[in-house]
Design a protein around this motif. Structure first.
Motif, PDB file in Angstrom:
ATOM      1  N   UNK A 639       0.862  -1.189   0.000  1.00  0.00           N
ATOM      2  CA  UNK A 639       0.000   0.000   0.000  1.00  0.00           C
ATOM      3  C   UNK A 639       0.893   1.232   0.000  1.00  0.00           C
ATOM      4  N   UNK A 640       0.687   2.114  -0.947  1.00  0.00           N
ATOM      5  CA  UNK A 640       1.538   3.299  -1.057  1.00  0.00           C
ATOM      6  C   UNK A 640       1.438   4.166   0.198  1.00  0.00           C
ATOM      7  N   UNK A 641       2.544   4.848   0.514  1.00  0.00           N
ATOM      8  CA  UNK A 641       2.613   5.669   1.723  1.00  0.00           C
ATOM      9  C   UNK A 641       1.566   6.791   1.718  1.00  0.00           C
ATOM     10  N   UNK A 642       1.089   7.167   0.514  1.00  0.00           N
ATOM     11  CA  UNK A 642       0.064   8.219   0.454  1.00  0.00           C
ATOM     12  C   UNK A 642      -1.189   7.803   1.223  1.00  0.00           C
ATOM     13  N   UNK A 643      -1.610   6.545   1.064  1.00  0.00           N
ATOM     14  CA  UNK A 643      -2.823   6.076   1.740  1.00  0.00           C
ATOM     15  C   UNK A 643      -2.585   5.916   3.247  1.00  0.00           C
ATOM     16  N   UNK A 644      -1.360   5.501   3.603  1.00  0.00           N
ATOM     17  CA  UNK A 644      -1.046   5.320   5.021  1.00  0.00           C
ATOM     18  C   UNK A 644      -0.994   6.668   5.726  1.00  0.00           C
ATOM     19  N   UNK A 645      -0.365   7.663   5.100  1.00  0.00           N
ATOM     20  CA  UNK A 645      -0.232   8.979   5.745  1.00  0.00           C
ATOM     21  C   UNK A 645      -1.572   9.666   5.920  1.00  0.00           C
ATOM     22  N   UNK A 646      -2.556   9.267   5.116  1.00  0.00           N
ATOM     23  CA  UNK A 646      -3.877   9.911   5.221  1.00  0.00           C
ATOM     24  C   UNK A 646      -4.772   9.244   6.270  1.00  0.00           C
ATOM     25  N   UNK A 647      -4.291   8.163   6.877  1.00  0.00           N
ATOM     26  CA  UNK A 647      -5.098   7.498   7.908  1.00  0.00           C
ATOM     27  C   UNK A 647      -5.300   8.440   9.095  1.00  0.00           C
ATOM     28  N   UNK A 648      -6.553   8.635   9.436  1.00  0.00           N
ATOM     29  CA  UNK A 648      -6.893   9.531  10.541  1.00  0.00           C
ATOM     30  C   UNK A 648      -8.132   8.960  11.233  1.00  0.00           C
ATOM     31  N   UNK A 649      -8.035   8.689  12.537  1.00  0.00           N
ATOM     32  CA  UNK A 649      -9.195   8.127  13.254  1.00  0.00           C
ATOM     33  C   UNK A 649     -10.453   8.974  13.113  1.00  0.00           C
ATOM     34  N   UNK A 650     -10.277  10.270  12.862  1.00  0.00           N
ATOM     35  CA  UNK A 650     -11.433  11.158  12.743  1.00  0.00           C
ATOM     36  C   UNK A 650     -12.059  11.112  11.349  1.00  0.00           C
ATOM     37  N   UNK A 651     -11.326  10.549  10.395  1.00  0.00           N
ATOM     38  CA  UNK A 651     -11.852  10.504   9.025  1.00  0.00           C
ATOM     39  C   UNK A 651     -12.112   9.050   8.650  1.00  0.00           C
ATOM     40  N   UNK A 652     -13.382   8.707   8.596  1.00  0.00           N
ATOM     41  CA  UNK A 652     -13.780   7.328   8.340  1.00  0.00           C
ATOM     42  C   UNK A 652     -13.421   6.888   6.924  1.00  0.00           C
TER      43      UNK A 652
END
Length: 747
Positions: A639-652
């Motif tokens: 999984x590209x780092x772009x998707x990992x860096x966008x992980x945010x518990x507040x954003x489902x």
């Protein structure tokens, strides 16, 4: 009444061959005896003779019959020979119809008067036939020579007018040159063009002029049979024309050249037209730039110097090779033709909007590269407006054989300035700007600035230096751990290369990998990385044995992947190092697979037969990931780092997107590795979503071999301390789920 003596006396001359200078004569005399006697003798000599007994009758016959010469009696009643001569000369030139006056008065006044009125010669009465015959033959010989000359000149004029070539004749003694009308027409200078060398040569580009002058000098010195040279000249409308010259010299008895005569052909179309798109080619663009720069330099020397008024844009079609490989070269050629047509549409539209500028010069530089020269009121705004017009036109879908094709161009531009002394100067800057768009943002528009030159210079230096980096022992390997997110166990590592530059220090991959890929040096670097990494990891296998050996991941660049000997080269390295294939994984991006799917599948199948693993890198950033995952033999996706860096518990939504990727991979039977894990939140979220493996700065940055070994030692010690003394249930390299950075601090 005229009597055609030829008919009456034909029998007298039928058996006599006509002399070489025989002709058709008219004898005019009011004395029948003189008329009959002279006409009979001339007929026997071989001439065709007509007679007239009056001036009026003579003029009538001259209008009806084409005579070669007239014998005209000067003293006749009603209309004298002098009056006939004057009437005749009002319509017929001397060289066209010679007239010999026959006079009984041999005074110099009468003779000079006849000659002034247009007589060609005279004879006196009584007529001495031998003298008369000699003078007749002399006049006929001269008439034939003059007629031949006139006809030759007429043929020359007609041939010159009908020919596509312009003719010229240079009198080297007077330095005057005759230019045909066609020659002048080629350059649009029919009126007021001086017949001089300077008038001709001043229209040539300076560099061509010196070459032509040298060629003429060498030819006149006697080196060649024919003078041949090509050169460029400026048309009155401001455009450049390519000319081809062929000439020969006329020399005197001493061998000294006295005349140089030749032809000039306009070869502009065949020389400067791209055969495929019918746009001007690179040669035409360079010629126009030479003129513009030459004029600009002259302008700088004047008191009212201003900045040059032109600019150059370079346009490169992104991924054109992929279109050729996928759809075929014929479709690729059709695409280039359509691109040329759209460029012309963009140029026309821009010209209508910007009336202060000349129509842009479009050129195909070769392959999928095009260039545009803008002239007129040029500044950054006008250049960018034109570039955007081109980009907008190109974004519209192309339809080729019913197949929709989307194209994107990288556009670089450079505006002329006083430092540009040759076309190469401004072309280089436009090319640097275009290259910058490819490095920084594909499909963008970049205007050159001096900083880019410095970057390009550095790139050029690195291109040369990187070829010997491996041989000089300047390459270094670092290793980034791959971690089980649930247990914190290091199960593998990714080998990454660094360049220990002798003057620039330690260079990261972003500084040189693209250069190595472009130059092909990446192949040798890749071989070195694989061999050295296998040796190093094998040592760790021996030092840190476990239930499952550390896995090694190595990147394969697109250029490496396209190598025909790739599989054999990897097989030989595995044999040489004795590295277990099952512990080796190759990571590939979709870029490596995009150009030729069929060949890519064959290569991947061959790699799988070696027993190695295959991982699809940077998943989610390419074009057809699902196609690759379904049809190609991959074991894992990253999984590209772009998707990992966008992980945010507040954003489902971000978690749902990663969850969807994990679910898809599970259906396809693929492992998933998350890149770019930098926070504990990233790790815990991924673990909750079901992602088992990952790597990132949360655990460790890429480490040199000694630091990585320290990690392995610390991990082994931590695992040993966490076990009951009588228990050996867990593997030696197991650790509790804490970060490796903490392990290093503890070690």
């Amino acid at each position: 009444m005229a009597v055609p003596v030829t008919n009456v006396r034909a029998a007298e001359s039928n058996n006599k061959p006509a002399p070489e200078n025989a002709g058709v004569l008219l004898v005019v005399d009011d004395e029948p005896l003189n008329l009959d006697m002279l006409s009979r003798r001339l007929t026997r000599t071989g001439f065709t003779v007509h007679v007239a007994s009056s001036g009026a009758e003579a003029l009538k016959l001259i209008r009806e019959i084409a005579f070669d010469l007239v014998l005209l009696d000067q003293m006749m009643p009603e209309m004298s020979g002098t009056e006939v001569l004057k009437a005749l000369r009002g319509n017929v030139a001397t060289q066209m119809l010679p007239v010999i006056m026959v006079t009984a008065v041999a005074s110099s006044d009468k003779i000079s008067e006849a000659l002034e009125d247009g007589a060609s010669d005279y004879i006196t009465k009584p007529v001495d036939y031998k003298v008369a015959l000699a003078r007749i033959r002399t006049q006929l010989t001269r008439k034939r020579a003059e007629t031949a000359l006139v006809r030759s000149e007429e043929r020359y004029a007609l041939a010159s007018k009908a020919s596509r070539d312009g003719l010229w004749d240079w009198d080297l003694r007077t330095d005057r040159i005759y230019f045909s009308e066609r020659w002048k027409e080629m350059l649009g200078c029919e009126q007021g063009f001086e017949n001089t060398k300077d008038a001709w040569f001043s229209r040539m580009i300076a560099s061509d002029r010196s070459a032509v002058e040298q060629a003429i000098e060498e030819y006149l010195a006697g080196g060649l049979d024919v003078l041949k040279c090509d050169y460029r000249m400026r048309h009155t409308d401001g455009t450049a024309r390519w000319m081809s010259c062929h000439a020969i010299a006329l020399r005197d008895s001493a061998g000294v050249p006295i005349r140089l005569t030749g032809s000039q052909s306009d070869i502009t179309e065949e020389k400067t037209r791209d055969a495929l798109t019918e746009l001007p080619n690179r040669l035409r663009l360079i010629t126009e730039l030479e003129w513009a720069i030459e004029n600009a330099q002259e302008n700088y020397a004047s008191a009212e110097a201003v900045e040059p008024k032109f600019a150059v844009l370079f346009l490169d079609l992104n991924h054109f090779k992929s279109i050729n490989d996928t759809l075929g070269h014929l479709i690729g050629d059709k695409l280039l033709i359509l691109i040329a047509a759209r460029l012309e549409m963009a140029a026309t539209r821009w010209s209508m909007q910007d009336s202060d500028s000349r129509a842009p010069l479009l050129a195909r530089m070769g392959g999928d590269e095009f260039a545009v020269m803008l002239q007129g009121v040029i500044n950054e705004a006008t250049v960018m407006n034109f570039a955007r017009e081109v980009r907008d036109r190109m974004q519209e879908v192309f339809v080729l054989e019913g197949i929709p094709v989307h194209c994107a161009f990288s556009i670089g531009a450079a505006i002329a300035n006083k430092d540009h002394l040759s076309p190469e100067d401004i072309l280089r800057e436009a090319d640097i700007a275009m290259y910058t768009t490819k490095v920084e943002s594909l499909g963008n528009i970049v205007l050159f600035n001096p900083r880019m030159r410095d970057v390009a210079t550095q790139q050029f230096e690195l291109e040369n230096e990187i070829r010997s980096a491996a041989a000089n022992g300047q390459l270094r390997l670092v290793y980034q751990p791959k971690v089980d997110l649930n247990t914190g166990t290091t199960y593998g590592l990714e080998a990454l290369v660094r360049w220990e530059h002798p003057t620039r220090g330690l260079l990261q991959p972003g500084m040189f990998i693209a250069i190595a890929e472009r130059t092909g040096t990446i192949v040798d670097i890749g071989k070195w990385v694989l061999r050295e990494a296998c040796k190093q990891v094998l040592r760790w296998h021996e030092e840190f044995p476990g239930e499952k050996p550390l896995s090694l991941s190595v990147n394969l660049s697109p250029r490496e992947f396209r190598r025909k000997d790739l599989v054999e080269s990897i097989r030989m390295t595995l044999e040489e190092t004795a590295f277990p294939p099952a512990s080796l994984h190759f990571e590939l991006t979709e870029t490596a697979l995009f150009e030729d799917f069929t060949t890519a599948r064959r290569t991947l199948d061959a790699l799988k037969q070696l027993g190695v693993g295959l991982d699809l890198d940077d998943f989610g950033t390419g074009y057809s990931s699902l196609k690759y995952l379904r049809e190609l033999p991959f074991d894992s996706l990253k999984i590209d780092r772009y998707f990992v860096s966008s992980l945010d518990p507040k954003q489902k939504s971000s978690s749902e997107l990663v969850g969807a990727i994990l679910s898809m991979a599970d259906v396809l039977g693929l492992d998933v590795i998350a890149e770019g894990i930098e926070t504990e939140s990233h790790r815990s979220t991924l673990s909750l979503l079901g992602c088992r493996f990952g790597q990132g700065y949360l655990f460790a940055k890429p480490l040199d071999p000694q630091s990585f070994r320290t990690l392995l030692v610390a991990e082994q010690d931590s695992a040993a301390r966490s076990l009951p003394q009588d228990s050996q249930a867990l593997p030696a390299n197991h650790v509790s789920p804490i970060t490796l950075s903490a392990l290093m601090e503890r070690a």
